[in-house]
Design an enzyme around this catalytic site. Sequence first.
Site, PDB file in Angstrom:
ATOM      1  N   GLU A  86       0.826  -1.225   0.000  1.00  0.00           N
ATOM      2  CA  GLU A  86       0.000   0.000   0.000  1.00  0.00           C
ATOM      3  C   GLU A  86       0.855   1.267   0.000  1.00  0.00           C
ATOM      4  OE1 GLU A  86      -3.042  -0.227   3.047  1.00  0.00           O
ATOM      5  OE2 GLU A  86      -4.073  -1.816   1.950  1.00  0.00           O
TER       6      GLU A  86
ATOM      7  N   GLU B 286      -5.372  -8.224  -0.893  1.00  0.00           N
ATOM      8  CA  GLU B 286      -6.106  -7.970   0.360  1.00  0.00           C
ATOM      9  C   GLU B 286      -7.533  -7.620  -0.043  1.00  0.00           C
ATOM     10  OE1 GLU B 286      -4.682  -5.264   3.384  1.00  0.00           O
ATOM     11  OE2 GLU B 286      -2.600  -5.773   2.922  1.00  0.00           O
TER      12      GLU B 286
HETATM   13  O1  AHR Z   1      -5.370  -6.056   6.638  1.00  0.00           O
HETATM   14  C1  AHR Z   1      -5.317  -4.950   7.476  1.00  0.00           C
HETATM   15  C2  AHR Z   1      -4.546  -3.790   6.882  1.00  0.00           C
HETATM   16  O2  AHR Z   1      -5.270  -3.253   5.823  1.00  0.00           O
HETATM   17  C3  AHR Z   1      -3.205  -4.099   6.275  1.00  0.00           C
HETATM   18  O3  AHR Z   1      -2.187  -4.087   7.198  1.00  0.00           O
HETATM   19  C4  AHR Z   1      -3.025  -3.005   5.281  1.00  0.00           C
HETATM   20  O4  AHR Z   1      -2.256  -3.401   4.178  1.00  0.00           O
HETATM   21  C5  AHR Z   1      -4.426  -2.601   4.919  1.00  0.00           C
HETATM   22  O5  AHR Z   1      -4.615  -1.233   5.032  1.00  0.00           O
END
Ligand code: AHR
Length: 528
Positions: free
Chosen positions: A194, A316
Amino acid sequence: MNFLVKLIVGCLILTIVRNDVYAQQMAKIKIDPDRTIGEISPLLYGNFVEHLGRCVYGGIYDPESFLSDEDGFRKDVLDAAKDLNITITRYPGGNFVSNYHWEDGVGPTRVPRMELAWSRLETNQFGTNEFMAFARKLGTEPYFAVNMGTGTIEEAQRWVEYTNVKGQSYYANLREEHGHPEPYNIKYWSLGNEMDGFWQMGHLNAEDYSKKAREAAKLMKLTDPTIKLIAAGSSNYRPFADPNEWNATILKELRDVVDYLAIHMYVGNPDDNYYNFLSTPLVMEHRTKLIKGLIDVEMQKADRGERDPIYIAWDEYNVWYRARRGASSRGERALEEQYNLEDALVIAGFLNGFIRNADVVKMANMAQLVNVIGPMFTNEEGMFRQTIYFPLQLFSQNMHGTSLDVYVDCDTYDTDEFNIGLGEQVTRQSDVPYLDVSVAMNDDEIIISVMNRHLTDEISTDIILQEGAYMGEFEVMEVNGPDVKSQNTFGSEIVQTSQKNNISPGDNEFTYVFPPHSYTMIKGKIER
Ligand code: AHR
């Protein structure tokens, strides 16, 4: 007179109740085995383990627990994770990785550090070798993320040397000294996490990130040319962000270098509006199509030799909004989301969306495995499977082969203007189909995956095979529950998969009635 009034009221109530029970819509699904989208990547059924809250400590790893094995892994969690057939597992973060120095987590001396992403103390008791032991027990492909925030390109290179090189080099020897003579050959590596997010430690702009990622990639590939690299794509969809500008720059700068572009998405239901919430997977699908277009543009100009084009990794994704507020986003109990049936339906929608875009989405990782926005939840005495566990399990166990481009004719609805998650841009979705469908064909097996978004109506659906014939009996599995707000807890998994009666389809057509707020998977053989 009194009697007449009673009779009329009685009839009215009966009509309402009957309508409630029998309200039904009609739909049609046409399946043509020749209309293929692409091969379904096994890596769509991935997961994620981050040093965050109780995901690692108290989740997968708890050496003090009577439930753990000789290596400190929770056996109940491991068993339930094995049933999820997790093909690839991302580690060690997440926001955590952007200030993580992997050397703190190997060897006999472990240095505790302040963990700044989630405000914890990181003991470093669990690190590379412990994760690899877990991955092997689970039978999952490891996928490592390097620190592109406060880390250096040299540190990234040294991690690849530590894990993947056999021979007399310093870091390969160090691994041997730590009791692991054979290299792990970790194939998948993401270049940071990210990096477009202002919250990320060491956040960079797109140009600076591309430069750093390109040089890290160079060193990592010189160390092990067989690795696959994943660039940090868009995760920031705040109103003033420009996610596609970020993606376009990364793709332009790294088009010859990386194998995947990682995209993240979390959705929520902050206004408690069921129909808005159930449409959120379509936002994911729209983003997928936009990014596919950006990839196509850059692939025209890329010099990739024999390599595949860049694919999308949704590395994610999940429902996450309740446990984000205030203190619950920090510390030991961080992000302990409790899921209900409507969340499970949204996950089914995400998974259907990945299958419908199987030509370009080649990896997906539910975030995260346990306790932290996870499909499993533990305490000292045991664990339970959250609602979102069940659609993921059905997909990972059954949805393989080739994705088919099916025709779906059903009623639709429009949403209001709404927020898909806290902090995100506002959206409005039109023509959201009540039936959300994907279909896979695996040799002579056909797997039909249907989520009925309708809250109250069952949908009677003709499922027509346009070429060939259905053979024998078809198995039917359903995820549902008494109410869309139903949740599981310790000792009571009220929302889970139930096996329905087999059905015997006609030659090339059968009708199935999908219950309201349900997810159904139907599978059987066809002859062509
Ligand atoms: O999964 C939780 C968080 O969400 C992770 O650490 C991050 O990559 C995202 O913002």
